[in-house]
Design a protein around this motif. Sequence first.
Motif, PDB file in Angstrom:
ATOM      1  N   UNK A   1       0.825  -1.211   0.000  1.00 50.22           N
ATOM      2  CA  UNK A   1       0.000   0.000   0.000  1.00 50.22           C
ATOM      3  C   UNK A   1       0.858   1.259   0.000  1.00 50.22           C
ATOM      4  N   UNK A   2       1.923   1.255   0.809  1.00 55.22           N
ATOM      5  CA  UNK A   2       2.801   2.434   0.856  1.00 55.22           C
ATOM      6  C   UNK A   2       3.412   2.691  -0.518  1.00 55.22           C
ATOM      7  N   UNK A   3       3.830   1.636  -1.188  1.00 56.64           N
ATOM      8  CA  UNK A   3       4.426   1.786  -2.515  1.00 56.64           C
ATOM      9  C   UNK A   3       3.400   2.349  -3.495  1.00 56.64           C
ATOM     10  N   UNK A   4       2.160   1.855  -3.415  1.00 59.04           N
ATOM     11  CA  UNK A   4       1.106   2.323  -4.328  1.00 59.04           C
ATOM     12  C   UNK A   4       0.720   3.771  -4.033  1.00 59.04           C
ATOM     13  N   UNK A   5       0.605   4.102  -2.753  1.00 56.33           N
ATOM     14  CA  UNK A   5       0.191   5.443  -2.356  1.00 56.33           C
ATOM     15  C   UNK A   5       1.313   6.464  -2.508  1.00 56.33           C
ATOM     16  N   UNK A   6       2.567   5.965  -2.566  1.00 52.15           N
ATOM     17  CA  UNK A   6       3.695   6.876  -2.625  1.00 52.15           C
ATOM     18  C   UNK A   6       3.915   7.577  -1.296  1.00 52.15           C
ATOM     19  N   UNK A   7       3.492   6.922  -0.198  1.00 50.41           N
ATOM     20  CA  UNK A   7       3.634   7.530   1.126  1.00 50.41           C
ATOM     21  C   UNK A   7       4.978   7.148   1.739  1.00 50.41           C
ATOM     22  N   UNK A   8       5.272   7.748   2.905  1.00 53.86           N
ATOM     23  CA  UNK A   8       6.549   7.519   3.559  1.00 53.86           C
ATOM     24  C   UNK A   8       6.534   6.306   4.464  1.00 53.86           C
ATOM     25  N   UNK A   9       6.734   6.531   5.736  1.00 50.91           N
ATOM     26  CA  UNK A   9       6.810   5.440   6.700  1.00 50.91           C
ATOM     27  C   UNK A   9       5.428   4.891   7.021  1.00 50.91           C
TER      28      UNK A   9
END
Length: 218
Positions: free
Chosen positions: A183-191
């Motif tokens: 999900x983080x990779x898809x959202x482009x979010x950080x930690x």
Amino acid sequence: MVISRKQEPPKCDIFINDAKLKQQDKFKYLGTIITSDGRNNNEIAARIAHAKTSFQKMRAVLTNKHISIQTRKRVLQCYIEPILLYGCEAWTISKQMEAKLEATEMWFLRRMLRISWTERKSNETVLIEANSRRSLIKTIRKLQATFLGHVMRREKLEHLITTGKLYGKRGRGKQREKMMDGLKRWLGSGSSTETITAMGHRELWRNMIADASKHGTG
């Protein structure tokens, strides 16, 4: 069942009225296959098989060239995709299974357009002919993000499981990818902390999902 990363799960002897329960390495619960290694590979493979079987049952409609491809894609989305994506909100998708899901998406389109493998047409050519784009992985990520945001805002057991820490040493070798990693990779979010904090703000989380759905690659 004992859930373990080990190739050979630990043995666990449980007795009820002097009768020993049989230890299982997998079972089906609420239509979902749960395995002792904690992975979703068996479940995803089973979902793909069910979806392809359902596709074949509706082959007369889905491959009918007298019906526009747009209408047939709507039928596919309405009747076949829900079978494929049942329970996907809880999947952790490895690179191998992601490739299988994308291959399944192309399997549907190739049969709807009646394109034989002997024609050696690339996936890009098939997508152009179908006036379509890859969207299956993006759909799964969107469903996962929406569901996870909902359960995290409730701040109940699911929140504790996701944010809690296990004490002890990490296993040797490459660590397994978690659903949050995808999900983080898809959202482009950080930690993970930033991602979980964003989930607590409904509008911010919705905007992040909408932006990833528009620009994300899956």
